[in-house]
Design a protein around this motif. Structure first.
Motif, PDB file in Angstrom:
ATOM      1  N   GLY A 235       0.790  -1.224   0.000  1.00  0.00           N
ATOM      2  CA  GLY A 235       0.000   0.000   0.000  1.00  0.00           C
ATOM      3  C   GLY A 235       0.819   1.270   0.000  1.00  0.00           C
ATOM      4  N   LEU A 236       2.109   1.153  -0.282  1.00  0.00           N
ATOM      5  CA  LEU A 236       2.986   2.337  -0.270  1.00  0.00           C
ATOM      6  C   LEU A 236       2.907   3.121  -1.574  1.00  0.00           C
ATOM      7  CD1 LEU A 236       6.064   0.735   1.508  1.00  0.00           C
ATOM      8  CD2 LEU A 236       4.324   2.238   2.502  1.00  0.00           C
ATOM      9  N   ILE A 237       2.569   2.451  -2.666  1.00  0.00           N
ATOM     10  CA  ILE A 237       2.331   3.118  -3.943  1.00  0.00           C
ATOM     11  C   ILE A 237       1.099   2.480  -4.578  1.00  0.00           C
ATOM     12  CG2 ILE A 237       4.726   3.805  -4.363  1.00  0.00           C
ATOM     13  CD1 ILE A 237       5.092   1.411  -6.142  1.00  0.00           C
ATOM     14  N   LYS A 238       0.480   3.201  -5.515  1.00  0.00           N
ATOM     15  CA  LYS A 238      -0.720   2.713  -6.175  1.00  0.00           C
ATOM     16  C   LYS A 238      -0.408   2.299  -7.615  1.00  0.00           C
ATOM     17  CE  LYS A 238      -3.599   3.511  -2.785  1.00  0.00           C
ATOM     18  NZ  LYS A 238      -4.270   2.397  -2.065  1.00  0.00           N
ATOM     19  N   LYS A 239      -1.036   1.223  -8.042  1.00  0.00           N
ATOM     20  CA  LYS A 239      -0.792   0.720  -9.391  1.00  0.00           C
ATOM     21  C   LYS A 239      -1.757   1.366 -10.373  1.00  0.00           C
ATOM     22  CE  LYS A 239      -0.022  -3.566 -11.954  1.00  0.00           C
ATOM     23  NZ  LYS A 239      -0.032  -5.057 -11.887  1.00  0.00           N
ATOM     24  N   ASP A 240      -1.188   2.071 -11.344  1.00  0.00           N
ATOM     25  CA  ASP A 240      -1.945   2.618 -12.458  1.00  0.00           C
ATOM     26  C   ASP A 240      -1.259   2.163 -13.733  1.00  0.00           C
ATOM     27  OD1 ASP A 240       0.388   4.107 -12.531  1.00  0.00           O
ATOM     28  OD2 ASP A 240      -0.549   5.982 -11.892  1.00  0.00           O
ATOM     29  N   MET A 241      -1.652   2.699 -14.876  1.00  0.00           N
ATOM     30  CA  MET A 241      -1.054   2.200 -16.119  1.00  0.00           C
ATOM     31  C   MET A 241       0.425   2.562 -16.230  1.00  0.00           C
ATOM     32  SD  MET A 241      -2.443   4.552 -19.277  1.00  0.00           S
ATOM     33  CE  MET A 241      -4.142   4.015 -19.176  1.00  0.00           C
ATOM     34  N   ILE A 242       0.821   3.673 -15.636  1.00  0.00           N
ATOM     35  CA  ILE A 242       2.248   4.035 -15.656  1.00  0.00           C
ATOM     36  C   ILE A 242       3.052   3.024 -14.854  1.00  0.00           C
ATOM     37  CG2 ILE A 242       3.940   5.741 -14.870  1.00  0.00           C
ATOM     38  CD1 ILE A 242       1.965   7.925 -15.590  1.00  0.00           C
ATOM     39  N   LEU A 243       2.598   2.726 -13.649  1.00  0.00           N
ATOM     40  CA  LEU A 243       3.333   1.780 -12.813  1.00  0.00           C
ATOM     41  C   LEU A 243       3.258   0.368 -13.384  1.00  0.00           C
ATOM     42  CD1 LEU A 243       5.049   1.438 -10.312  1.00  0.00           C
ATOM     43  CD2 LEU A 243       2.952   1.035  -8.989  1.00  0.00           C
ATOM     44  N   ALA A 244       2.132   0.005 -13.981  1.00  0.00           N
ATOM     45  CA  ALA A 244       2.009  -1.319 -14.596  1.00  0.00           C
ATOM     46  C   ALA A 244       3.050  -1.503 -15.693  1.00  0.00           C
ATOM     47  CB  ALA A 244       0.599  -1.513 -15.155  1.00  0.00           C
ATOM     48  N   ALA A 245       3.253  -0.464 -16.493  1.00  0.00           N
ATOM     49  CA  ALA A 245       4.261  -0.524 -17.554  1.00  0.00           C
ATOM     50  C   ALA A 245       5.657  -0.660 -16.968  1.00  0.00           C
ATOM     51  CB  ALA A 245       4.168   0.718 -18.431  1.00  0.00           C
ATOM     52  N   ARG A 246       5.918   0.062 -15.889  1.00  0.00           N
ATOM     53  CA  ARG A 246       7.237   0.006 -15.253  1.00  0.00           C
ATOM     54  C   ARG A 246       7.498  -1.372 -14.670  1.00  0.00           C
ATOM     55  NH1 ARG A 246       8.284   4.708 -11.122  1.00  0.00           N
ATOM     56  NH2 ARG A 246      10.426   3.969 -11.460  1.00  0.00           N
ATOM     57  N   ILE A 247       6.494  -1.941 -14.006  1.00  0.00           N
ATOM     58  CA  ILE A 247       6.662  -3.254 -13.371  1.00  0.00           C
ATOM     59  C   ILE A 247       6.953  -4.320 -14.411  1.00  0.00           C
ATOM     60  CG2 ILE A 247       5.418  -5.102 -12.177  1.00  0.00           C
ATOM     61  CD1 ILE A 247       3.992  -2.906 -10.556  1.00  0.00           C
ATOM     62  N   LEU A 248       6.140  -4.381 -15.460  1.00  0.00           N
ATOM     63  CA  LEU A 248       6.280  -5.439 -16.453  1.00  0.00           C
ATOM     64  C   LEU A 248       7.619  -5.342 -17.182  1.00  0.00           C
ATOM     65  CD1 LEU A 248       4.307  -7.697 -17.199  1.00  0.00           C
ATOM     66  CD2 LEU A 248       3.567  -6.305 -19.152  1.00  0.00           C
ATOM     67  N   THR A 249       7.991  -4.130 -17.582  1.00  0.00           N
ATOM     68  CA  THR A 249       9.215  -3.949 -18.377  1.00  0.00           C
ATOM     69  C   THR A 249      10.461  -4.174 -17.540  1.00  0.00           C
ATOM     70  OG1 THR A 249       7.981  -2.292 -19.657  1.00  0.00           O
ATOM     71  CG2 THR A 249      10.358  -2.399 -19.997  1.00  0.00           C
ATOM     72  N   SER A 250      10.490  -3.630 -16.337  1.00  0.00           N
ATOM     73  CA  SER A 250      11.675  -3.820 -15.488  1.00  0.00           C
ATOM     74  C   SER A 250      11.792  -5.256 -15.019  1.00  0.00           C
ATOM     75  CB  SER A 250      11.647  -2.870 -14.292  1.00  0.00           C
ATOM     76  OG  SER A 250      10.518  -3.107 -13.464  1.00  0.00           O
ATOM     77  N   GLY A 251      10.658  -5.920 -14.765  1.00  0.00           N
ATOM     78  CA  GLY A 251      10.712  -7.325 -14.370  1.00  0.00           C
ATOM     79  C   GLY A 251      11.355  -8.188 -15.439  1.00  0.00           C
ATOM     80  N   ALA A 252      11.015  -7.923 -16.691  1.00  0.00           N
ATOM     81  CA  ALA A 252      11.620  -8.672 -17.794  1.00  0.00           C
ATOM     82  C   ALA A 252      13.112  -8.382 -17.901  1.00  0.00           C
ATOM     83  CB  ALA A 252      10.916  -8.335 -19.106  1.00  0.00           C
ATOM     84  N   SER A 253      13.485  -7.115 -17.723  1.00  0.00           N
ATOM     85  CA  SER A 253      14.909  -6.757 -17.771  1.00  0.00           C
ATOM     86  C   SER A 253      15.671  -7.374 -16.613  1.00  0.00           C
ATOM     87  CB  SER A 253      15.069  -5.236 -17.758  1.00  0.00           C
ATOM     88  OG  SER A 253      16.428  -4.863 -17.849  1.00  0.00           O
ATOM     89  N   ASP A 254      15.055  -7.414 -15.426  1.00  0.00           N
ATOM     90  CA  ASP A 254      15.685  -8.085 -14.284  1.00  0.00           C
ATOM     91  C   ASP A 254      16.081  -9.512 -14.654  1.00  0.00           C
ATOM     92  OD1 ASP A 254      15.579  -6.091 -12.277  1.00  0.00           O
ATOM     93  OD2 ASP A 254      13.482  -6.530 -11.869  1.00  0.00           O
ATOM     94  N   ALA A 255      15.147 -10.237 -15.270  1.00  0.00           N
ATOM     95  CA  ALA A 255      15.415 -11.625 -15.634  1.00  0.00           C
ATOM     96  C   ALA A 255      16.487 -11.709 -16.705  1.00  0.00           C
ATOM     97  CB  ALA A 255      14.126 -12.297 -16.113  1.00  0.00           C
ATOM     98  N   ARG A 256      16.343 -10.893 -17.725  1.00  0.00           N
ATOM     99  CA  ARG A 256      17.280 -10.973 -18.866  1.00  0.00           C
ATOM    100  C   ARG A 256      18.699 -10.611 -18.455  1.00  0.00           C
ATOM    101  NH1 ARG A 256      19.007  -7.365 -23.053  1.00  0.00           N
ATOM    102  NH2 ARG A 256      19.684  -8.597 -24.841  1.00  0.00           N
ATOM    103  N   MET A 257      18.859  -9.539 -17.708  1.00  0.00           N
ATOM    104  CA  MET A 257      20.203  -9.073 -17.384  1.00  0.00           C
ATOM    105  C   MET A 257      20.860  -9.907 -16.294  1.00  0.00           C
ATOM    106  SD  MET A 257      20.149  -6.999 -19.718  1.00  0.00           S
ATOM    107  CE  MET A 257      21.668  -6.068 -19.694  1.00  0.00           C
ATOM    108  N   SER A 258      20.079 -10.776 -15.631  1.00  0.00           N
ATOM    109  CA  SER A 258      20.672 -11.686 -14.649  1.00  0.00           C
ATOM    110  C   SER A 258      21.147 -12.981 -15.310  1.00  0.00           C
ATOM    111  CB  SER A 258      19.660 -12.020 -13.560  1.00  0.00           C
ATOM    112  OG  SER A 258      18.616 -12.851 -14.054  1.00  0.00           O
ATOM    113  N   GLY A 259      20.909 -13.113 -16.634  1.00  0.00           N
ATOM    114  CA  GLY A 259      21.348 -14.309 -17.346  1.00  0.00           C
ATOM    115  C   GLY A 259      20.318 -15.416 -17.401  1.00  0.00           C
ATOM    116  N   ALA A 260      19.042 -15.087 -17.212  1.00  0.00           N
ATOM    117  CA  ALA A 260      17.997 -16.110 -17.317  1.00  0.00           C
ATOM    118  C   ALA A 260      18.059 -16.767 -18.691  1.00  0.00           C
ATOM    119  CB  ALA A 260      16.618 -15.481 -17.100  1.00  0.00           C
ATOM    120  N   PRO A 261      17.960 -18.095 -18.760  1.00  0.00           N
ATOM    121  CA  PRO A 261      18.123 -18.811 -20.034  1.00  0.00           C
ATOM    122  C   PRO A 261      16.870 -18.764 -20.900  1.00  0.00           C
ATOM    123  CG  PRO A 261      17.708 -20.386 -18.281  1.00  0.00           C
ATOM    124  CD  PRO A 261      17.775 -19.028 -17.619  1.00  0.00           C
ATOM    125  N   LEU A 262      16.351 -17.558 -21.106  1.00  0.00           N
ATOM    126  CA  LEU A 262      15.180 -17.341 -21.943  1.00  0.00           C
ATOM    127  C   LEU A 262      15.492 -16.245 -22.948  1.00  0.00           C
ATOM    128  CD1 LEU A 262      12.389 -17.236 -19.200  1.00  0.00           C
ATOM    129  CD2 LEU A 262      12.739 -19.070 -20.867  1.00  0.00           C
TER     130      LEU A 262
END
Length: 437
Positions: A235-262
């Motif tokens: 409840g510290l921040i609210k999810k709107d379309m801006i935050l939804a875009a940030r979450i999805l895109t950064s989550g994918a980058s987190d996986a990719r830049m950590s060397g995930a085999p995908l």
């Protein structure tokens, strides 16, 4: 020479396993090894332009449990890479290959040279085995194998890029053509999409969503996406379309830049560009009433605008391409998705470039997820601002009278204005590397 939307997608969008700079190094090594009899070699000599050197220096390599390094990328490509897989060259890597590559590096069989004066992407692998010397040169694009030689003689190979009738690469020809177009021309290309194109665009969504799911489930890499999700739950921040875009895109980058085999579906030669060009649009679609075809057309426009900006900035530079190129593509696609016309899309692109033009590229690494979060959120914000009449004036800084002028100005800034910045960034990174040894 003219091109179609299908041509742009075929030349600009492709799956890539791992950061494309170490992948390019591994591809060159695998291609050179394909010329040698047997699987053994005595040494690898790797020569790189400053930007490939910078981007491949510290990023994790998929399938290695977090290993990194220019020499590691070359060794892995040589011992286990499959050059036929192009940007997925490392899909064939096993644990045994990783052990062998580590031993080769310990035995100092891989040397790396920085070509400080080289402008433009260049990866040169020279592999020696007994009296045989195999060489592969990748130039201009991450998978553009420009030449292959064995003992000094040119070798014919299906791996070699096919030049156009004018003798240039197809991507170079396409980029020259793109530069002649207006934003309206770019938008009109979405009318050309057939079912095959739409299926390919949807495949890109599915590929990148798998990375996002991994990053958000396991908190890989820096954990930017996972942390944003946790803040929402607390409840510290609210999810709107801006935050939804940030979450999805950064989550994918987190996986990719950590060397995930995908793999990631890349755009303009970069997996992170592909994440930024696709995922913010996919996040925004949940907040509006729109059909699947329109969403995929918006993603196509994003890829096309990304390619347009990269045609001006070059493949690699001191400016973060995820911010200014894929970010511009994403905001164009989002504005299109939200019902904006050419005027709104032009305004959104200018808003975004005014906001993000100063973000530097200091190499590929886990921290890129922070920049992708910024780019994704700003892409949504820039679109919303433009749709509500908030537009940067052409009198401001590098902003031009049109979006096309603005994108050209970004190209000038990246190619001419930040040469010394690029060198300074690399010098800082090298000082850090050697101080840690």
């Amino acid at each position: 020479m003219t091109f179609t939307a299908k041509d742009v997608l075929n030349l600009q969008v492709a799956p890539a396993l791992g950061c494309t700079e170490p992948v390019a190094i591994a591809l060159g090594a695998a291609a050179a090894m394909s010329l040698l009899p047997g699987g053994d070699f005595d040494s690898i000599e790797l020569s790189l332009d400053p930007n490939v050197y910078k981007n491949a220096l510290a990023v994790s390599i998929p399938g290695t449990s977090g290993l990194s390094g220019l020499d590691m990328a070359a060794a892995l490509g040589a011992v286990g890479g499959d050059a036929d897989l192009r940007l997925e060259v490392l899909a064939s890597i096993t644990d045994d290959h990783v052990k062998e590559a580590k031993q080769l590096i310990a035995d100092k069989k891989v040397t790396v040279h920085l070509l400080k004066e080289q402008r433009g992407l260049l990866v040169k692998n020279v592999i020696k085995s007994g009296n045989d010397v195999a060489e592969c040169i990748i130039e201009g694009l991450h998978d553009n194998i420009a030449s292959m030689t064995l003992n000094g003689a040119a070798v014919e190979s299906p791996l070699l890029a096919e030049p156009t009738e004018q003798g240039e690469s197809p991507v170079a020809a396409m980029e020259a053509w793109l530069k002649s177009l207006s934003l309206t021309d770019l938008m009109a290309m979405t009318d050309e999409l057939d079912q095959e194109d739409l299926d390919f665009l949807r495949e890109g969504v599915d590929v990148n969503m798998r990375l996002a799911d991994q990053g958000l489930k396991y908190g890989l890499g820096l954990g930017v996406g996972k942390t944003l999700e946790r803040l929402v739950r607390q409840g510290l921040i609210k999810k709107d379309m801006i935050l939804a875009a940030r979450i999805l895109t950064s989550g994918a980058s987190d996986a990719r830049m950590s060397g995930a085999p995908l793999p990631a579906m890349s755009s303009a030669g970069s997996g992170n560009h592909g994440l930024t060009a696709i995922l913010p649009i996919w996040a925004v679609k949940d907040y509006v009433e729109v059909d699947d075809k329109t969403v995929l057309e918006a993603i196509a426009l994003s890829h096309i605008v990304t390619a347009y900006v990269k045609a001006h900035t070059g493949r690699l530079s001191a400016i973060c391409g995820c911010s200014v190129a894929a970010g511009a593509g994403a905001t164009a696609g989002i504005t299109f998705l939200l019902g904006g016309d050419a005027r709104h899309i032009a305004g959104a692109i200018k808003n975004l470039l005014e906001d993000l033009a100063g973000i530097i590229c200091d190499g590929a690494k886990a921290g890129c997820a922070l920049k992708l979060a910024t780019a994704a959120g700003t892409a949504v914000q820039a679109a919303l601002f433009s749709l509500h009449g908030v537009n940067v004036h052409h009198t401001d800084g590098i902003i031009g009278t049109s979006s096309e002028d603005t994108m050209r100005n970004i190209g000038t800034l990246a190619t001419d204005g930040m040469i010394e910045t690029d060198q300074t960034i690399l010098d800082i990174m090298l000082r850090k590397q050697f101080s840690d040894v």
